[in-house]
Motif scaffolding. Structure first.
Motif, mmCIF file in Angstrom:
data_model
loop_
_atom_site.group_PDB
_atom_site.id
_atom_site.type_symbol
_atom_site.label_atom_id
_atom_site.label_comp_id
_atom_site.label_asym_id
_atom_site.label_seq_id
_atom_site.Cartn_x
_atom_site.Cartn_y
_atom_site.Cartn_z
ATOM 1 N N ASP A 191 0.895 -1.085 0.263
ATOM 2 C CA ASP A 191 -0.119 -0.104 0.168
ATOM 3 C C ASP A 191 1.206 1.354 0.085
ATOM 4 N N LYS A 192 2.317 1.389 0.774
ATOM 5 C CA LYS A 192 2.876 2.091 0.636
ATOM 6 C C LYS A 192 3.638 2.726 -0.472
ATOM 7 N N ALA A 193 4.544 1.636 -1.170
ATOM 8 C CA ALA A 193 4.455 1.619 -2.424
ATOM 9 C C ALA A 193 3.810 1.892 -3.392
ATOM 10 N N ASN A 194 2.327 1.924 -3.400
ATOM 11 C CA ASN A 194 1.966 2.030 -4.404
ATOM 12 C C ASN A 194 1.187 3.646 -4.238
ATOM 13 N N GLU A 195 0.592 3.789 -3.231
ATOM 14 C CA GLU A 195 0.998 5.230 -3.074
ATOM 15 C C GLU A 195 1.891 6.091 -3.312
ATOM 16 N N LEU A 196 3.427 5.745 -3.414
ATOM 17 C CA LEU A 196 4.432 6.240 -3.962
ATOM 18 C C LEU A 196 4.499 6.506 -5.018
ATOM 19 N N ALA A 197 4.138 5.784 -5.415
ATOM 20 C CA ALA A 197 4.251 5.082 -7.897
ATOM 21 C C ALA A 197 2.746 5.765 -7.869
ATOM 22 N N LEU A 198 1.861 6.111 -6.674
ATOM 23 C CA LEU A 198 0.888 7.253 -7.715
ATOM 24 C C LEU A 198 1.131 8.119 -7.547
ATOM 25 N N LYS A 199 1.813 8.991 -6.777
ATOM 26 C CA LYS A 199 2.391 9.949 -6.912
ATOM 27 C C LYS A 199 2.959 10.505 -7.939
ATOM 28 N N ILE A 200 3.972 9.828 -7.993
ATOM 29 C CA ILE A 200 4.965 9.976 -8.946
ATOM 30 C C ILE A 200 4.108 10.014 -10.028
ATOM 31 N N ALA A 201 3.471 9.282 -10.411
ATOM 32 C CA ALA A 201 2.435 9.287 -11.486
ATOM 33 C C ALA A 201 1.925 10.205 -12.321
ATOM 34 N N LYS A 202 1.306 11.135 -11.423
ATOM 35 C CA LYS A 202 0.552 11.869 -11.068
ATOM 36 C C LYS A 202 1.494 13.644 -11.578
ATOM 37 N N ASN A 203 2.682 13.217 -11.931
ATOM 38 C CA ASN A 203 3.758 13.869 -12.284
ATOM 39 C C ASN A 203 4.701 14.045 -14.024
ATOM 40 N N ALA A 204 5.159 14.911 -14.314
ATOM 41 C CA ALA A 204 5.717 14.924 -15.676
ATOM 42 C C ALA A 204 6.321 13.520 -15.995
ATOM 43 N N PRO A 205 5.605 12.805 -16.569
ATOM 44 C CA PRO A 205 6.991 11.922 -16.709
ATOM 45 C C PRO A 205 8.591 12.004 -17.645
ATOM 46 N N VAL A 206 8.265 12.578 -18.534
ATOM 47 C CA VAL A 206 9.327 12.865 -19.199
ATOM 48 C C VAL A 206 10.411 14.549 -17.770
ATOM 49 N N ALA A 207 9.708 14.687 -17.295
ATOM 50 C CA ALA A 207 10.410 15.192 -16.228
ATOM 51 C C ALA A 207 11.041 14.607 -15.452
ATOM 52 N N ILE A 208 10.328 13.474 -14.813
ATOM 53 C CA ILE A 208 11.119 12.389 -13.986
ATOM 54 C C ILE A 208 12.296 11.637 -15.087
ATOM 55 N N SER A 209 12.105 11.315 -15.905
ATOM 56 C CA SER A 209 13.033 10.636 -16.577
ATOM 57 C C SER A 209 14.126 11.082 -16.777
ATOM 58 N N GLN A 210 14.418 12.457 -16.519
ATOM 59 C CA GLN A 210 15.606 13.594 -17.175
ATOM 60 C C GLN A 210 16.010 14.138 -15.827
ATOM 61 N N ALA A 211 14.987 13.805 -14.955
ATOM 62 C CA ALA A 211 15.588 14.276 -13.141
ATOM 63 C C ALA A 211 16.586 12.882 -12.697
ATOM 64 N N ILE A 212 15.729 11.667 -13.176
ATOM 65 C CA ILE A 212 16.943 10.240 -12.882
ATOM 66 C C ILE A 212 18.568 10.514 -13.747
ATOM 67 N N LYS A 213 18.434 10.860 -15.311
ATOM 68 C CA LYS A 213 19.201 11.268 -15.433
ATOM 69 C C LYS A 213 20.556 11.622 -15.062
ATOM 70 N N ALA A 214 20.222 12.621 -13.811
ATOM 71 C CA ALA A 214 20.743 13.728 -14.299
ATOM 72 C C ALA A 214 20.755 13.210 -11.893
ATOM 73 N N VAL A 215 20.459 12.473 -11.760
ATOM 74 C CA VAL A 215 21.263 12.445 -10.873
ATOM 75 C C VAL A 215 22.284 11.285 -10.791
ATOM 76 N N ASN A 216 21.728 10.639 -11.714
ATOM 77 C CA ASN A 216 22.723 9.599 -11.698
ATOM 78 C C ASN A 216 24.175 9.388 -12.089
ATOM 79 N N ALA A 217 23.867 11.273 -12.654
ATOM 80 C CA ALA A 217 24.900 12.003 -13.524
ATOM 81 C C ALA A 217 26.136 11.917 -12.386
ATOM 82 N N ASN A 218 25.340 12.402 -11.363
ATOM 83 C CA ASN A 218 26.333 12.186 -10.245
ATOM 84 C C ASN A 218 27.419 11.335 -9.455
ATOM 85 N N PHE A 219 27.380 10.045 -9.996
ATOM 86 C CA PHE A 219 27.842 8.719 -9.494
ATOM 87 C C PHE A 219 28.686 8.105 -10.471
ATOM 88 N N LYS A 220 28.820 8.992 -11.387
ATOM 89 C CA LYS A 220 29.535 8.674 -13.022
ATOM 90 C C LYS A 220 30.599 9.353 -12.935
#
Length: 260
Positions: A191-220
């Motif tokens: 239930d908690k996992a789905n709650e977080l997932a649905l909060k994410i799902a409401k936001n812009a998918p393209v922006a989220i995908s680009q945020a993942i790339k930016a965050v990951n870049a800090n560790f490369k």
């Protein structure tokens, strides 16, 4: 595609992938790693899916480690190839997915299980969960990214201690270390996992995908994370999601993001 070792359910923009080998405490063998790769890839290409939950079947284990019987007789080159292929197919693949992955840790997350959870973007654990990297008890080290991601998440000193002692930690300790984001009672985990997932799902998918790339870049190594952030920030301005998001804000309405 049909699977033997995992279950996949898609509902309300959220996909839930369940590793289903309860008699083996959901241990990762080669077949399961390949099935997980295909399942994650399918979810990634499904435009309706905005978040992915990965968990294990039953209440005992998320993933209790790798299937040791598969590699006990390997030589040096075979061992290296095992790690390389596993990282490529699953662990690095998950970390670099453009769709966010939430690990719902429902019990033991040991060895490859903890490494899979650490490759995920967010981690939630039930209060009975136990986590650790016991590889040194077998005369080997973590090979699916554990020596790299654990220090990133909890710091070098604590990571060295957990790896070298092969100690398991409980969920409250993992929470205090920052290894997991949330701890909940076992019945509340999905239930908690789905709650977080649905909060994410409401936001812009393209922006989220680009945020993942930016965050990951800090560790490369050799990558300027700030430069990647600037580049990905600018990229967002050319998307329909940006136009929709800013228009919705100015018009005082709820945004309807399409993921492009």
């Amino acid at each position: 595609m049909s699977f033997e070792n995992i279950l996949v359910e898609k509902n309300n923009a959220v996909a839930t992938i369940t590793i289903n080998r309860p008699t083996k405490l959901n241990a990762l063998n080669k077949a399961t790693i390949e099935e997980l790769h295909h399942a994650f890839k399918d979810c990634e290409t499904d435009n309706a899916i905005r978040a992915i939950i990965i968990t294990g079947s039953g209440e005992k284990a998320f993933v209790a480690g790798a299937d040791i019987s598969e590699f006990a007789s390997f030589n040096t080159s075979e061992g290296s190839e095992l790690a390389r292929k596993g990282q490529e197919l699953l662990f690095d693949f998950v970390e670099n997915l453009q769709t966010p992955v939430i690990a719902a840790i429902n019990g033991f997350a040991l060895g490859g299980g903890l490494e899979l959870a650490m490759a995920s973007h967010i981690r939630i654990a039930s209060d009975n969960a136990k986590m650790g990297l016991p590889e040194v008890t077998l005369g080997v080290i973590p090979g699916y990214g554990g020596t790299q991601r654990l220090p990133q998440l909890i710091g070098k000193g604590r990571a060295n201690e957990l790896i070298m002692t092969a100690q398991m930690i409980d969920a409250p300790t993992a929470l205090s270390y920052g290894l997991i984001n949330h701890m909940v009672a076992q019945p509340e985990l999905l239930d908690k996992a789905n709650e977080l997932a649905l909060k994410i799902a409401k936001n812009a998918p393209v922006a989220i995908s680009q945020a993942i790339k930016a965050v990951n870049a800090n560790f490369k190594d050799g990558v300027n994370g700030f430069g990647v952030e600037i580049d990905r920030f600018g990229y967002c301005f050319g998307t329909a999601d940006f136009k929709e998001g800013t228009s919705a804000f100015l018009e005082k309405r709820k945004a309807d993001f399409k993921g492009n």
